[in-house]
Design an enzyme around this catalytic site. Structure first.
Site, PDB file in Angstrom:
ATOM      1  N   GLU A  94      15.792 -19.718  -6.315  1.00  0.00           N
ATOM      2  CA  GLU A  94      15.591 -18.363  -6.850  1.00  0.00           C
ATOM      3  C   GLU A  94      14.857 -18.185  -8.246  1.00  0.00           C
ATOM      4  O   GLU A  94      14.133 -17.168  -8.778  1.00  0.00           O
ATOM      5  CB  GLU A  94      16.833 -17.400  -6.337  1.00  0.00           C
ATOM      6  CG  GLU A  94      16.745 -15.794  -6.905  1.00  0.00           C
ATOM      7  CD  GLU A  94      15.638 -15.123  -6.114  1.00  0.00           C
ATOM      8  OE1 GLU A  94      15.017 -15.739  -5.254  1.00  0.00           O
ATOM      9  OE2 GLU A  94      15.467 -14.019  -6.579  1.00  0.00           O
ATOM     10  N   TRP A 149      -3.028  -2.574  -1.707  1.00  0.00           N
ATOM     11  CA  TRP A 149      -2.708  -4.051  -1.884  1.00  0.00           C
ATOM     12  C   TRP A 149      -3.668  -4.752  -0.680  1.00  0.00           C
ATOM     13  O   TRP A 149      -3.264  -4.344   0.533  1.00  0.00           O
ATOM     14  CB  TRP A 149      -1.196  -4.108  -1.660  1.00  0.00           C
ATOM     15  CG  TRP A 149      -1.011  -5.793  -1.919  1.00  0.00           C
ATOM     16  CD1 TRP A 149      -0.669  -6.412  -3.145  1.00  0.00           C
ATOM     17  CD2 TRP A 149      -0.812  -6.999  -0.805  1.00  0.00           C
ATOM     18  NE1 TRP A 149      -0.585  -7.852  -2.911  1.00  0.00           N
ATOM     19  CE2 TRP A 149      -0.561  -8.328  -1.506  1.00  0.00           C
ATOM     20  CE3 TRP A 149      -0.967  -6.938   0.713  1.00  0.00           C
ATOM     21  CZ2 TRP A 149      -0.296  -9.206  -0.979  1.00  0.00           C
ATOM     22  CZ3 TRP A 149      -0.976  -8.222   1.221  1.00  0.00           C
ATOM     23  CH2 TRP A 149      -0.517  -9.462   0.623  1.00  0.00           C
ATOM     24  N   LYS A 203       5.380  -5.177  -3.684  1.00  0.00           N
ATOM     25  CA  LYS A 203       6.660  -4.989  -2.907  1.00  0.00           C
ATOM     26  C   LYS A 203       6.740  -4.672  -1.878  1.00  0.00           C
ATOM     27  O   LYS A 203       5.666  -3.830  -1.356  1.00  0.00           O
ATOM     28  CB  LYS A 203       7.713  -4.153  -3.826  1.00  0.00           C
ATOM     29  CG  LYS A 203       9.012  -4.417  -3.908  1.00  0.00           C
ATOM     30  CD  LYS A 203       9.619  -3.799  -5.168  1.00  0.00           C
ATOM     31  CE  LYS A 203      11.197  -4.006  -5.184  1.00  0.00           C
ATOM     32  NZ  LYS A 203      11.392  -5.434  -5.653  1.00  0.00           N
ATOM     33  N   GLU A 228       6.728 -15.838 -10.166  1.00  0.00           N
ATOM     34  CA  GLU A 228       6.069 -14.540  -9.758  1.00  0.00           C
ATOM     35  C   GLU A 228       5.795 -13.761 -10.980  1.00  0.00           C
ATOM     36  O   GLU A 228       4.677 -13.197 -10.933  1.00  0.00           O
ATOM     37  CB  GLU A 228       7.393 -13.772  -9.126  1.00  0.00           C
ATOM     38  CG  GLU A 228       7.461 -13.943  -7.817  1.00  0.00           C
ATOM     39  CD  GLU A 228       8.931 -12.868  -7.260  1.00  0.00           C
ATOM     40  OE1 GLU A 228       8.861 -12.319  -6.257  1.00  0.00           O
ATOM     41  OE2 GLU A 228       9.768 -12.989  -7.778  1.00  0.00           O
ATOM     42  N   HIS A 271      13.792 -38.969  -5.125  1.00  0.00           N
ATOM     43  CA  HIS A 271      13.102 -39.511  -3.981  1.00  0.00           C
ATOM     44  C   HIS A 271      11.813 -38.794  -4.479  1.00  0.00           C
ATOM     45  O   HIS A 271      11.249 -38.525  -3.138  1.00  0.00           O
ATOM     46  CB  HIS A 271      13.689 -38.815  -2.737  1.00  0.00           C
ATOM     47  CG  HIS A 271      15.182 -39.364  -2.303  1.00  0.00           C
ATOM     48  ND1 HIS A 271      15.166 -40.717  -1.840  1.00  0.00           N
ATOM     49  CD2 HIS A 271      16.459 -39.020  -2.616  1.00  0.00           C
ATOM     50  CE1 HIS A 271      16.466 -40.776  -1.804  1.00  0.00           C
ATOM     51  NE2 HIS A 271      17.267 -39.981  -2.203  1.00  0.00           N
ATOM     52  N   CYS A 311       0.954  -1.265  -0.099  1.00  0.00           N
ATOM     53  CA  CYS A 311       0.043  -0.037   0.136  1.00  0.00           C
ATOM     54  C   CYS A 311       0.884   1.259   0.013  1.00  0.00           C
ATOM     55  O   CYS A 311       1.904   1.383   0.572  1.00  0.00           O
ATOM     56  CB  CYS A 311      -0.888   0.199   1.262  1.00  0.00           C
ATOM     57  SG  CYS A 311      -2.309  -1.103   1.168  1.00  0.00           S
ATOM     58  N   LYS A 356      11.452 -16.621  -9.317  1.00  0.00           N
ATOM     59  CA  LYS A 356      11.370 -15.485 -10.421  1.00  0.00           C
ATOM     60  C   LYS A 356      10.238 -15.885 -11.549  1.00  0.00           C
ATOM     61  O   LYS A 356       9.425 -15.148 -11.915  1.00  0.00           O
ATOM     62  CB  LYS A 356      12.648 -15.358 -11.166  1.00  0.00           C
ATOM     63  CG  LYS A 356      13.683 -14.520 -10.274  1.00  0.00           C
ATOM     64  CD  LYS A 356      13.541 -13.029 -10.042  1.00  0.00           C
ATOM     65  CE  LYS A 356      12.800 -12.686  -8.750  1.00  0.00           C
ATOM     66  NZ  LYS A 356      13.424 -12.729  -7.485  1.00  0.00           N
ATOM     67  N   ARG A 376       4.290  -0.942  -4.626  1.00  0.00           N
ATOM     68  CA  ARG A 376       3.883  -1.274  -3.268  1.00  0.00           C
ATOM     69  C   ARG A 376       2.385  -1.944  -3.362  1.00  0.00           C
ATOM     70  O   ARG A 376       1.755  -2.343  -2.209  1.00  0.00           O
ATOM     71  CB  ARG A 376       3.831   0.020  -2.081  1.00  0.00           C
ATOM     72  CG  ARG A 376       5.028   0.477  -2.159  1.00  0.00           C
ATOM     73  CD  ARG A 376       4.945   1.704  -1.278  1.00  0.00           C
ATOM     74  NE  ARG A 376       4.634   1.519   0.148  1.00  0.00           N
ATOM     75  CZ  ARG A 376       5.409   1.276   1.227  1.00  0.00           C
ATOM     76  NH1 ARG A 376       6.890   1.045   1.091  1.00  0.00           N
ATOM     77  NH2 ARG A 376       5.427   0.659   2.267  1.00  0.00           N
ATOM     78  N   ASN A 410      -1.874   2.364   5.674  1.00  0.00           N
ATOM     79  CA  ASN A 410      -1.236   1.068   5.387  1.00  0.00           C
ATOM     80  C   ASN A 410      -0.847   0.222   6.396  1.00  0.00           C
ATOM     81  O   ASN A 410      -0.480   0.939   7.477  1.00  0.00           O
ATOM     82  CB  ASN A 410       0.075   1.664   4.620  1.00  0.00           C
ATOM     83  CG  ASN A 410       1.334   0.532   4.640  1.00  0.00           C
ATOM     84  OD1 ASN A 410       2.428   0.852   4.506  1.00  0.00           O
ATOM     85  ND2 ASN A 410       0.737  -0.693   4.144  1.00  0.00           N
ATOM     86  N   GLY A 411      -1.227  -0.882   6.437  1.00  0.00           N
ATOM     87  CA  GLY A 411      -0.964  -1.775   7.607  1.00  0.00           C
ATOM     88  C   GLY A 411      -2.324  -2.792   7.996  1.00  0.00           C
ATOM     89  O   GLY A 411      -3.142  -2.738   7.080  1.00  0.00           O
TER      90      GLY A 411
HETATM   91  N1  HGA Z   1      -5.802  -3.461   5.510  1.00  0.00           N
HETATM   92  C1  HGA Z   1      -5.843  -2.533   4.556  1.00  0.00           C
HETATM   93  C2  HGA Z   1      -4.503  -1.792   4.219  1.00  0.00           C
HETATM   94  C3  HGA Z   1      -3.832  -2.554   3.252  1.00  0.00           C
HETATM   95  C4  HGA Z   1      -2.229  -2.735   3.345  1.00  0.00           C
HETATM   96  O1  HGA Z   1      -1.585  -1.847   4.056  1.00  0.00           O
HETATM   97  N2  HGA Z   1      -1.601  -3.472   2.374  1.00  0.00           N
HETATM   98  O2  HGA Z   1      -0.159  -3.661   2.400  1.00  0.00           O
HETATM   99  C5  HGA Z   1      -6.803  -2.750   3.499  1.00  0.00           C
HETATM  100  O3  HGA Z   1      -6.861  -3.879   3.260  1.00  0.00           O
HETATM  101  O4  HGA Z   1      -7.364  -1.846   2.753  1.00  0.00           O
END
Ligand code: HGA
Length: 610
Positions: A483, A75, A605, A490, A506, A2, A487, A27, A100-101
């Site tokens: 790795e 995100w 990221k 991803e 195995h 985010c 990649k 992000r 964000n969080g």
């Molecule tokens: N929990 C919040 C913010 C998401 C977040 O920080 N993602 O890295 C949401 O889901 O909107």
């Protein structure tokens, strides 16, 4: 994860906010939005599902004038990506918030707030924050106090940007567990999750610390720490240029970052090796004394950084003769690990804000480690600030979600660590001098290796239609195979697994057929003959082999065996050299498939949430 941007200025801020989001899009990119306070004191909000470009188009159709605003690229953690879950969240047309969080007690708060008459318009954990702030504002608290009161109710992690109709002169920010910087302009101030967002408007920054609360006006910035005391935080000038975060002539950031590796590695080495030895002082003035006592090393990291740790285990054991264990941070933090005597704790992270790695470091500081060392790409990050010792990688900003130059510079830093520990623990002067010589030639070696790009672009055709791939390696090259598989997963969405080649029989051998390409990392080292036998086992079952080998490897290209030659390199740096074809393979397969290389689905990221 985010991205947050906020601005309080003398000029319209909407375009500054959207440009900031564009620069933070690595992000998170499932939805985006902004809220701007109009001259008439009305909160205008625009939110879109999808990327920042969609938001920018919508904004062009419906401009939002105003000199105070906040914006967000998401995100999702709680609630699907959708317009209604996109930030900013607003309460009763009065105040707006970006977050964000993760708020861990959001369910309790939601129940209480619902009983108190709040109507929820999203499934996010975030929405409880703005209702709590609203209630404190309605109880006649100033905006800064309202945010302070609210944060006392929250369990979890947050970086916040808040505006309120009744406070047109004020932008409030707070952080705990998620990063946030303040950008200083002339009679204008900004907030953002990361420095690059604000480079078009300033190069002067204050990095907020955990528990900080900040009040920004057009002419002032005030900060209070977790204890509520007003504090002065240092102002730092960023040397990053606006261009450092531009794609230039490359088709994708990932491609640019792959080709930047010789320079990034050279910069990471600069000032850290002498004529014939590693300069331990590069780890800090007291590092030498610390390294002399180390009897064991614990490396903790996530994702690609974890793979760097797996390679380093081989280096630390062979060069420093020290016990070494490598741990995935999200597991380690919830274990009750046994800490050996005289143990060094090393955390590895590109951003230095990786939530699990940071939590593991915080646990380690209570667990009786001899010392803590961070290997990190961001000087002002929480991980660097909270570790006793640091070695910064100098990869420069990495924008592509799939890490490339951050990984190889981590490998360089870890090799320096192994040598510095070895220096204290009986590594012979000749071996150290040889290693230093090899390191000095490494940037050129990587440059030469990148010449394989055109061959790999052609080879990628063989993978585009496949659904599964196996990667094999032995010794430290098993980590490089891991790795390579990561990649490919991803960015091309092809299922890929990595195995130590000796494990084939195995189980995974059962999967082999002509639809399962097998990629092999085969430098000319002591394990080569063993590896060749494993390749025969694959061929005998009709598997298609794609072998990356160096010039000296006696291996014939035959039906079903494609050999790609890399310039001969010293065993010590083979993990670095062989990383490049792994990255290029994933890149070209994804580019051919037409996936979103820099912003692959479901990922982001800088993983600042658990
Ligand atoms: N929990 C919040 C913010 C998401 C977040 O920080 N993602 O890295 C949401 O889901 O909107």
């Amino acid at each position: 994860m985010c991205g947050i941007v906020g601005a309080i200025a003398q000029r319209p801020v909407a375009d500054i906010l959207v440009e900031g989001l564009r620069r933070l899009e690595y992000r998170g990119y499932d939805s985006a939005g902004l809220a701007v306070l109009s001259e008439s004191g009305k909160l205008q909000r625009l939110r879109c599902l999808g990327k920042v470009a969609t938001l920018a188009e919508a904004l062009a159709d419906a401009p939002m004038p105003g000199t105070l605003g906040i914006a967000h690229t998401r995100w999702a953690t709680h609630g699907e990506p959708s317009q209604r879950n996109a930030h900013p969240h607003i309460c009763r047309e009065r105040c707006a918030l970006v977050h964000n969080g993760i708020i861990e007690n959001h369910e309790n708060l939601r129940e209480l707030q619902r009983d108190a008459g709040h109507r929820f318009t999203s499934e996010t954990d975030t929405e409880v924050i703005i209702h709590a702030i609203h209630d404190a504002l309605e109880a006649r608290h100033q905006l800064t106090d309202a945010v302070r009161i609210c944060t006392q109710l929250l369990h979890g992690a947050y970086a916040l940007g808040v505006i309120d109709r009744a406070h047109p002169e004020c932008l409030v920010a707070a952080r705990l567990g998620s990063p946030l910087v303040i950008g200083l302009g002339f009679q204008e101030h900004f907030i953002a999750s990361d420095v690059p967002a604000l480079l078009p408007v300033t190069n002067r920054f204050i990095f907020l610390e955990d528990g900080d609360l900040a009040e920004l006006s057009r002419t002032s910035v005030r900060i209070w720490n977790a204890a509520g005391e007003e504090v002065q935080r240092p102002v730092r000038t960023s040397t990053l240029s606006v261009d450092a975060t531009e794609r230039g002539a490359y088709r994708h950031f990932m491609q640019k970052e792959i080709f930047e590796q010789p320079r990034a590695v050279a910069e990471t080495l600069e000032g850290r090796i002498g004529t014939d030895q590693v300069l331990s002082a590069a780890f800090g003035p007291e590092a030498e004394a610390l390294f002399a006592q180390v009897q064991s090393v614990t490396l903790v990291a996530c994702g690609t950084s974890y793979h760097a740790g797996l390679v380093a285990k081989y280096w630390i054991e062979s060069l420093a003769k020290v016990h070494c264990q490598v741990e995935v941070a999200s597991e380690y933090r919830y274990r009750q690990p046994i800490v050996l005597d005289q143990s060094l704790f090393v955390s590895i992270s590109q951003s230095g804000e990786t939530a699990d790695t940071l939590a593991a470091l915080r646990m380690a500081t209570q667990n009786g480690y001899l010392g803590t060392l961070a290997i990190c790409n961001v000087a002002e990050s929480s991980l660097v600030r909270e570790s006793q010792f640091q070695l910064l990688t100098r990869a420069g900003p990495e924008i592509g979600v799939a890490s490339t130059k951050a990984f190889t510079t981590q490998l360089v830093a870890l090799l320096l660590l192994a040598l510095a520990l070895g220096h204290q623990r009986g590594l012979s002067a000749e071996r150290e001098a040889h290693a230093v010589q090899v390191l000095r030639a490494l940037p050129t070696q990587l440059e030469r290796t990148l010449a394989i790009d055109a061959d790999i672009a052609e080879l990628a055709q063989a993978f585009v239609e496949k659904g599964h791939t196996l990667f094999l390696g032995r010794g430290e090259q098993h980590a490089i195979a891991m790795e390579g598989a990561l990649k490919l997963k991803e960015i091309s969405y092809i299922h890929a697994e990595a195995y130590p080649a000796g494990e084939l029989k195995h189980g995974p051998l059962a999967l082999i057929d002509e639809d399962m390409p097998v990629v092999v990392v085969a430098p000319n080292n002591a394990l080569l003959e063993k590896l060749k036998s494993n390749l025969e086992e694959v061929r005998a079952r009709g598997g298609q082999l794609f072998v990356f080998a160096d010039d000296q490897v006696a291996l014939q290209q035959t039906e079903g065996v494609r050999v790609l030659r890399l310039p001969e390199s010293d065993d010590l740096i083979d993990p670095l050299v062989f990383s490049l074809p792994m990255q290029l393979l994933a890149y070209h397969v994804a580019a051919l498939k037409g996936t979103d290389v820099d912003q692959p689905r479901n990922l982001a990221k800088s993983v600042t949430v658990e």
